[in-house]
Design a protein around this motif. Structure first.
Motif, PDB file in Angstrom:
ATOM      1  N   VAL A   1       4.226   0.740  -5.467  1.00 30.46           N
ATOM      2  CA  VAL A   1       4.714  -0.111  -6.554  1.00 30.46           C
ATOM      3  C   VAL A   1       4.869   0.750  -7.812  1.00 30.46           C
ATOM      4  CG1 VAL A   1       4.136  -2.073  -8.050  1.00 30.46           C
ATOM      5  CG2 VAL A   1       3.638  -2.165  -5.593  1.00 30.46           C
TER       6      VAL A   1
ATOM      7  N   VAL B   1     -17.913  -1.602  -2.304  1.00 28.98           N
ATOM      8  CA  VAL B   1     -18.177  -2.141  -0.967  1.00 28.98           C
ATOM      9  C   VAL B   1     -19.183  -3.291  -1.100  1.00 28.98           C
ATOM     10  CG1 VAL B   1     -18.949  -1.593   1.368  1.00 28.98           C
ATOM     11  CG2 VAL B   1     -17.659   0.110   0.055  1.00 28.98           C
ATOM     12  N   ALA B   2     -20.208  -3.074  -1.931  1.00 28.46           N
ATOM     13  CA  ALA B   2     -21.201  -4.128  -2.156  1.00 28.46           C
ATOM     14  C   ALA B   2     -20.557  -5.359  -2.801  1.00 28.46           C
ATOM     15  CB  ALA B   2     -22.334  -3.600  -3.038  1.00 28.46           C
TER      16      ALA B   2
ATOM     17  N   TYR C   1     -16.007   1.098  -9.274  1.00 31.59           N
ATOM     18  CA  TYR C   1     -16.796   2.328  -9.439  1.00 31.59           C
ATOM     19  C   TYR C   1     -17.667   2.588  -8.206  1.00 31.59           C
ATOM     20  CZ  TYR C   1     -18.457   5.942 -12.747  1.00 31.59           C
ATOM     21  OH  TYR C   1     -18.720   7.114 -13.408  1.00 31.59           O
ATOM     22  N   ARG C   2     -19.005   2.600  -8.359  1.00 29.45           N
ATOM     23  CA  ARG C   2     -19.897   2.978  -7.256  1.00 29.45           C
ATOM     24  C   ARG C   2     -20.281   1.784  -6.374  1.00 29.45           C
ATOM     25  NH1 ARG C   2     -24.363   7.185  -9.477  1.00 29.45           N
ATOM     26  NH2 ARG C   2     -23.938   8.054  -7.421  1.00 29.45           N
TER      27      ARG C   2
ATOM     28  N   GLU D   1       0.852  -1.198   0.000  1.00 36.07           N
ATOM     29  CA  GLU D   1       0.000   0.000   0.000  1.00 36.07           C
ATOM     30  C   GLU D   1       0.885   1.245   0.000  1.00 36.07           C
ATOM     31  OE1 GLU D   1      -3.205   1.181  -0.282  1.00 36.07           O
ATOM     32  OE2 GLU D   1      -2.241   3.111   0.114  1.00 36.07           O
TER      33      GLU D   1
ATOM     34  N   SER E   1     -12.463   3.269  -0.263  1.00 36.06           N
ATOM     35  CA  SER E   1     -13.140   2.290   0.592  1.00 36.06           C
ATOM     36  C   SER E   1     -13.548   2.902   1.926  1.00 36.06           C
ATOM     37  CB  SER E   1     -12.229   1.088   0.827  1.00 36.06           C
ATOM     38  OG  SER E   1     -11.849   0.542  -0.401  1.00 36.06           O
TER      39      SER E   1
ATOM     40  N   ILE F   1     -23.712   1.739   1.015  1.00 31.11           N
ATOM     41  CA  ILE F   1     -25.018   1.217   0.567  1.00 31.11           C
ATOM     42  C   ILE F   1     -24.752  -0.119  -0.124  1.00 31.11           C
ATOM     43  CG2 ILE F   1     -27.048   1.659  -0.884  1.00 31.11           C
ATOM     44  CD1 ILE F   1     -26.214   4.652  -0.879  1.00 31.11           C
TER      45      ILE F   1
HETATM   46  C1  LIG Z   1     -18.201   9.202  -2.175  1.00 34.23           C
HETATM   47  C2  LIG Z   1     -18.234   7.721  -2.452  1.00 34.23           C
HETATM   48  C3  LIG Z   1     -19.382   6.993  -2.157  1.00 34.23           C
HETATM   49  C4  LIG Z   1     -19.416   5.619  -2.389  1.00 34.23           C
HETATM   50  N1  LIG Z   1     -20.503   4.906  -1.993  1.00 34.23           N
HETATM   51  C5  LIG Z   1     -20.520   3.559  -2.147  1.00 34.23           C
HETATM   52  C6  LIG Z   1     -21.609   2.785  -1.660  1.00 34.23           C
HETATM   53  O1  LIG Z   1     -22.538   3.320  -1.060  1.00 34.23           O
HETATM   54  N2  LIG Z   1     -21.599   1.436  -1.882  1.00 34.23           N
HETATM   55  C7  LIG Z   1     -20.568   0.809  -2.534  1.00 34.23           C
HETATM   56  O2  LIG Z   1     -20.618  -0.410  -2.703  1.00 34.23           O
HETATM   57  N3  LIG Z   1     -19.515   1.528  -3.003  1.00 34.23           N
HETATM   58  C8  LIG Z   1     -19.466   2.874  -2.815  1.00 34.23           C
HETATM   59  N4  LIG Z   1     -18.415   3.600  -3.276  1.00 34.23           N
HETATM   60  C9  LIG Z   1     -17.415   2.931  -4.106  1.00 34.23           C
HETATM   61  C10 LIG Z   1     -16.421   2.132  -3.304  1.00 34.23           C
HETATM   62  O3  LIG Z   1     -15.991   2.898  -2.193  1.00 34.23           O
HETATM   63  C11 LIG Z   1     -15.244   1.750  -4.220  1.00 34.23           C
HETATM   64  O4  LIG Z   1     -15.707   1.083  -5.366  1.00 34.23           O
HETATM   65  C12 LIG Z   1     -14.269   0.810  -3.487  1.00 34.23           C
HETATM   66  O5  LIG Z   1     -13.906   1.353  -2.248  1.00 34.23           O
HETATM   67  C13 LIG Z   1     -13.034   0.570  -4.326  1.00 34.23           C
HETATM   68  O6  LIG Z   1     -12.123  -0.154  -3.527  1.00 34.23           O
HETATM   69  P1  LIG Z   1     -10.632  -0.336  -3.993  1.00 34.23           P
HETATM   70  O7  LIG Z   1      -9.986  -1.196  -2.988  1.00 34.23           O
HETATM   71  O8  LIG Z   1     -10.627  -0.781  -5.407  1.00 34.23           O
HETATM   72  O9  LIG Z   1     -10.032   1.152  -4.011  1.00 34.23           O
HETATM   73  P2  LIG Z   1      -9.432   2.064  -2.854  1.00 34.23           P
HETATM   74  O10 LIG Z   1     -10.186   1.963  -1.599  1.00 34.23           O
HETATM   75  O11 LIG Z   1      -9.246   3.428  -3.445  1.00 34.23           O
HETATM   76  O12 LIG Z   1      -8.017   1.416  -2.593  1.00 34.23           O
HETATM   77  C14 LIG Z   1      -6.989   1.411  -3.552  1.00 34.23           C
HETATM   78  C15 LIG Z   1      -5.670   1.509  -2.811  1.00 34.23           C
HETATM   79  O13 LIG Z   1      -4.587   1.320  -3.720  1.00 34.23           O
HETATM   80  C16 LIG Z   1      -3.518   2.114  -3.290  1.00 34.23           C
HETATM   81  N5  LIG Z   1      -2.563   2.307  -4.401  1.00 34.23           N
HETATM   82  C17 LIG Z   1      -2.786   2.994  -5.556  1.00 34.23           C
HETATM   83  N6  LIG Z   1      -1.667   2.970  -6.327  1.00 34.23           N
HETATM   84  C18 LIG Z   1      -0.753   2.230  -5.641  1.00 34.23           C
HETATM   85  C19 LIG Z   1       0.594   1.871  -5.929  1.00 34.23           C
HETATM   86  N7  LIG Z   1       1.214   2.241  -7.030  1.00 34.23           N
HETATM   87  N8  LIG Z   1       1.272   1.103  -5.007  1.00 34.23           N
HETATM   88  C20 LIG Z   1       0.648   0.738  -3.858  1.00 34.23           C
HETATM   89  N9  LIG Z   1      -0.612   1.074  -3.531  1.00 34.23           N
HETATM   90  C21 LIG Z   1      -1.309   1.805  -4.426  1.00 34.23           C
HETATM   91  C22 LIG Z   1      -4.206   3.404  -2.859  1.00 34.23           C
HETATM   92  O14 LIG Z   1      -3.382   4.196  -2.015  1.00 34.23           O
HETATM   93  C23 LIG Z   1      -5.469   2.879  -2.176  1.00 34.23           C
HETATM   94  O15 LIG Z   1      -5.305   2.740  -0.779  1.00 34.23           O
HETATM   95  C24 LIG Z   1     -18.314   4.967  -2.996  1.00 34.23           C
HETATM   96  C25 LIG Z   1     -17.165   5.699  -3.280  1.00 34.23           C
HETATM   97  C26 LIG Z   1     -17.109   7.058  -2.996  1.00 34.23           C
HETATM   98  C27 LIG Z   1     -15.854   7.815  -3.277  1.00 34.23           C
END
Ligand SMILES: Cc1cc2nc3c(=O)[nH]c(=O)nc-3n(C[C@H](O)[C@H](O)[C@H](O)COP(=O)(O)OP(=O)(O)OC[C@H]3O[C@@H](n4cnc5c(N)ncnc54)[C@H](O)[C@@H]3O)c2cc1C
Length: 378
Positions: A175, A335-336, A331-332, A30, A39, A45
């Motif tokens: 990375v 979490v689901a 995308y949206r 990370e 996240s 939701i």
């Molecule tokens: C305002 C908002 C409302 C939302 N509401 C909902 C909801 O109600 N229900 C739902 O299901 N989803 C919702 N979502 C969407 C959901 O939050 C995301 O789809 C989900 O969190 C994506 O998870 P992730 O692990 O892919 O990304 P992230 O949580 O962004 O994690 C990606 C991680 O990768 C790390 N990273 C990036 N590049 C590198 C690198 N080169 N080397 C090492 N680490 C790196 C980042 O630092 C980050 O910590 C919402 C999002 C937002 C912004």
């Protein structure tokens, strides 16, 4: 087998746990602090915003994930002693005479066809269920079985779970490139110059996955879609269900706090809240849920959703680079979709074919941009 997971969001971390449970030796890399990006920022939701706009393959993926949630909650809460506050609060869509888009028929047809139990409420019933709603409501749809989760708490529990399971977490580790031998992954290179060897690598870098994919040598059209949220300080039971409308959604937590979200902005990685967007959210609240107007604002924040042009995630192996996998672009719905993503990806990476048809989510699929589900105009 040694697996490196790039990205410590819900997708990377939960998949790491599932991989570890299947016997892999897993390290999560990370760039910053675990679980501090999308996240953490999300509303929690556990249902897509407008599920009827998605293909049925996506509904199958969502259904499979939501089916996993109760057992997953039981496991993680028992193992860690932490409470993730996932509970069934229901989800209501109110309808007004001046709605710009009328989702009524599409929502009803979809619910009946795909067996999502929905109740039709008239004006009185709508106001009885949610007294904070505007009296201009004419009717509403209520999905009583829809749940929500307190995602920051879920992230904390996942972090504790990772430690219990023995998943190694390296924070402040960015990375920068992929190491390959004869077309096969052999590890990654980090910004501090350290290289780490592995048999397989999973790219789960959220909104940064598109940029990172280019550095790793392939193309992935994941882009950030910014969302801003306002947190109101309320008392328990001011609202009962989550309420969503085209202009805003309202998510009541058990302690009385209410989230008002969320903007959809295509502004790159511009961090921070803006007065214009916060005002817009509050104006929508005054129109749709005037009963919340007297509540004080406790906090506001933003996050970057990992967007994709067709609104669907990228899940699977990267063609042409053996041992490289992607789980991104949620995308949206990240979490689901987290439990099914973790299950499918861990099975697949450990050599077991997923039970679901994953073709529509292939990282190398033909992508047709979708104006309703893809990137917003700006
Ligand atoms: C305002 C908002 C409302 C939302 N509401 C909902 C909801 O109600 N229900 C739902 O299901 N989803 C919702 N979502 C969407 C959901 O939050 C995301 O789809 C989900 O969190 C994506 O998870 P992730 O692990 O892919 O990304 P992230 O949580 O962004 O994690 C990606 C991680 O990768 C790390 N990273 C990036 N590049 C590198 C690198 N080169 N080397 C090492 N680490 C790196 C980042 O630092 C980050 O910590 C919402 C999002 C937002 C912004």
């Amino acid at each position: 087998m040694k697996v490196l997971v790039i990205g410590g969001g819900i997708i990377g971390c939960l998949t790491a746990c599932f991989l570890k449970k299947q016997g892999a030796d897993v390290v999560v890399l990370e760039r910053g602090q675990m679980g501090q990006e999308a996240s953490w920022a999300g509303a929690g939701i556990l249902c897509p915003i407008h599920p009827w706009l998605y293909p049925d393959s996506f509904t199958k993926l969502i259904d499979a994930s939501l089916d996993l949630y109760p057992k997953f909650q039981q496991h993680i809460e028992k193992d860690t002693g932490m409470v993730i506050e996932r509970y069934v609060s229901g989800l209501m869509i109110p309808f007004f005479n001046d709605d710009k888009i009328n989702h009524w028929q599409a929502a009803l047809d979809w619910s009946q066809r795909l067996d999502w139990q929905v109740d039709i409420l008239n004006q009185n019933q709508s106001l009885e269920h949610e007294p904070a709603l505007s009296k201009a409501v004419i009717k509403s749809l209520l999905w009583r079985d829809v749940a929500q989760v307190r995602n920051p708490r879920l992230l904390q529990a996942i972090q504790a779970w990772m430690q219990m399971l023995g998943v190694e977490i390296r924070q402040q580790t960015e990375v920068t490139s992929l190491l390959c031998k004869q077309g096969k992954v052999s590890g990654v290179q980090c910004a501090d110059g350290v290289s780490i060897e592995a048999d397989q690598v999973l790219l789960a870098g959220g909104s940064w996955s598109g940029v990172l994919a280019e550095q790793l040598g392939f193309s992935l059209p994941v882009r950030p879609v910014k969302g801003q949220i306002v947190l109101l300080k309320g008392e328990p039971n001011i609202m009962h269900s989550m309420v969503k409308h085209d202009d805003a959604y309202f998510v009541p937590r058990k302690d009385g706090r209410i989230l008002v979200g969320a903007s959809m902005e295509f502004v790159g990685f511009a961090r921070g809240n803006t007065d214009e967007v916060i005002d817009m959210l509050l104006q929508s609240m005054a129109r749709i849920m005037p009963g919340l107007k007297s509540l004080t604002i406790e906090k506001q924040w933003m996050g970057f959703r990992p967007g994709s042009p067709d609104g669907l995630p990228f899940l699977g192996a990267v063609e042409g680079i053996e041992g490289l996998w992607v789980a991104s672009g949620h995308y949206r719905n990240g979490v689901a979709l987290a439990p099914i993503t973790a299950q499918v990806m861990s099975d697949w990476m450990m050599g077991k074919k997923p039970k679901l048809d994953m073709q529509d989510f292939s990282p190398s699929r033909h992508i047709a941009a979708n104006t309703a589900l893809g990137f917003p105009q700006k």
